[in-house]
Scaffold this active site. Structure first.
Site, PDB file in Angstrom:
ATOM      1  N   ARG A  48       0.839  -1.199   0.000  1.00  0.00           N
ATOM      2  CA  ARG A  48       0.000   0.000   0.000  1.00  0.00           C
ATOM      3  C   ARG A  48       0.873   1.247   0.000  1.00  0.00           C
ATOM      4  NH1 ARG A  48      -2.313  -0.248   4.735  1.00  0.00           N
ATOM      5  NH2 ARG A  48      -1.058   1.412   5.672  1.00  0.00           N
ATOM      6  N   ASP A 173      -6.236  19.191 -15.018  1.00  0.00           N
ATOM      7  CA  ASP A 173      -6.588  17.857 -15.500  1.00  0.00           C
ATOM      8  C   ASP A 173      -6.160  17.788 -16.959  1.00  0.00           C
ATOM      9  OD1 ASP A 173      -7.809  15.571 -16.514  1.00  0.00           O
ATOM     10  OD2 ASP A 173      -9.623  15.813 -15.315  1.00  0.00           O
ATOM     11  N   LYS A 198      -7.343   6.589 -19.631  1.00  0.00           N
ATOM     12  CA  LYS A 198      -7.599   7.109 -20.962  1.00  0.00           C
ATOM     13  C   LYS A 198      -6.346   7.015 -21.834  1.00  0.00           C
ATOM     14  CE  LYS A 198     -11.636   8.214 -19.136  1.00  0.00           C
ATOM     15  NZ  LYS A 198     -11.500   8.178 -17.673  1.00  0.00           N
TER      16      LYS A 198
END
Length: 381
Positions: A48, A173, A198
């Site tokens: 983690r 972004d 994407k």
């Protein structure tokens, strides 16, 4: 500095020192042996907190965006949530695009608002509107350029100047542009965000997100918070994204080639009311996009002349353009934002037109894509 594709293929990806494998291995281990208490090997103790496959991806992403630090997440929204937890406290204010991605709006309006966060949607193509929107409590200006799905263009240097003058951080972004087409950190942004699902991953086979920054203090805060909330990708997801990003440059060139042809078709077709593509000279953000971007990308939106019914019929008629959400994969996709990706903004000030169609132009043969979309447009004339 080495070229973009060289960095994509080699940054963080030295041959394995044990076997000589030229491809970084997948490290699925959740934990790591220590040489005595606290004696970690390379700083790895629990996946983690850190994982070697994720480290390779993060070094690659930092190199591609020109930043010192990168963090890979399990999704773009996980990255967004973590960053806003770091940058904001109850009572703080964030400026978001007036045509922001629906998931970003949902996070701010439906989740963070209940924790005392205030927000203002603004047309970030208008620096004056941004300047008027910032407050003494503004800690974040959140920009998309191009925006999803209306392909708006923010002036990143101007936005950075305004944000910094107000004591706020500028987050960009960069999902639609990709690191290949646009470098927001070099233009003044403090943090770059990606949905690596994407264009970075590029093959519609993995979900992920990323944050990249050169701010050392902010990076430490992100590192701590990401570990605390556990918003991390699996080693296999990190490896898929790492692999996909190697071909980002060649893919983005082909995406852009094909998108230009699709925009040309749409501009001339009577079934189309308006085309939204920053590569068109008539686009209001064309000149700024030309300064900020290498090319104009693979996303094209348009308004169907026949209203919502025509838009839905176009989406249902294409054969190569698959009706599906998401974007940025090698295959071409088509969708109706009002009823799909941006349903969460219905009834709000961010609601999109009901005759809007968004296409993610893939890397298939351009002639085939043009023929497919033309046939769908002809069918609704």
């Amino acid at each position: 500095m080495q070229g973009f594709s060289t960095r994509a293929i080699h940054a963080g990806q030295d041959p394995d020192p044990t076997t000589g494998a030229v491809i970084p291995p997948i490290h699925p281990s959740s934990t790591y042996a220590q040489d005595g208490v606290g004696g970690t090997r390379g700083g790895y103790e629990y996946s983690r907190a850190a994982n070697p496959t994720r480290t390779a991806l993060q070094e690659q992403l930092a190199a591609l965006e020109g930043g010192r630090h990168a963090f890979a997440f399990g999704s773009g929204m996980g990255a967004s949530d973590t960053l806003l937890r770091v940058l904001m406290r109850p009572g703080d204010h964030v400026v978001i695009p007036h045509d922001a991605y629906g998931g970003t709006f949902r996070l701010v309006d439906k989740v963070l608002k209940h924790w005392g966060i205030e927000y203002t949607p603004v047309d970030l193509a208008d620096p004056r509107a941004l300047r008027e929107a910032v407050r003494p409590t503004t800690t974040v200006v959140w920009a998309e350029s191009p925006t999803n799905p209306l392909l708006g263009i923010a002036d990143i240097p101007a936005s950075a100047e305004i944000a910094h003058g107000a004591g706020a951080k500028l987050v960009v972004d960069n999902t639609f542009a990709s690191p290949y087409l646009q470098q927001p950190l070099a233009l003044g942004a403090d943090v770059v965000l990606h949905s690596t699902t994407k264009y970075v991953g590029g093959h519609s086979d993995v979900v992920g997100g990323a944050l990249i920054t050169s701010d050392d203090e902010l990076a430490e805060q992100v590192r701590f918070t990401q570990n605390a909330v556990g918003s991390v990708p699996s080693p296999f997801d990190a490896w898929l994204t790492l692999r996909g990003a190697k071909t980002l440059a060649v893919r983005m060139e082909r995406h852009s080639d094909n998108a230009e042809r699709i925009a040309e078709l749409l501009t001339a077709h009577p079934a189309v009311e308006r085309v939204l593509y920053p590569g068109l000279p008539e686009h209001p953000g064309h000149e700024i996009a030309a300064k900020q971007m290498r090319r104009f990308g693979g996303m094209v939106s348009f308004l169907a002349a026949g209203g919502s019914g025509a838009a839905l019929r176009i989406c249902a008629t294409t054969k190569l353009f698959t009706l599906a959400e998401s974007l940025g994969g090698v295959e071409s996709l088509i969708e109706h934002p009002g009823q799909m990706t941006h349903l969460s903004v219905a009834g709000s000030m961010l609601e999109v037109p009901d005759n809007l169609v968004r296409v993610s132009v893939g890397i298939e043969d351009g002639d085939d894509l043009v023929d497919d979309l033309r046939a769908a447009l002809d069918a609704v004339r």
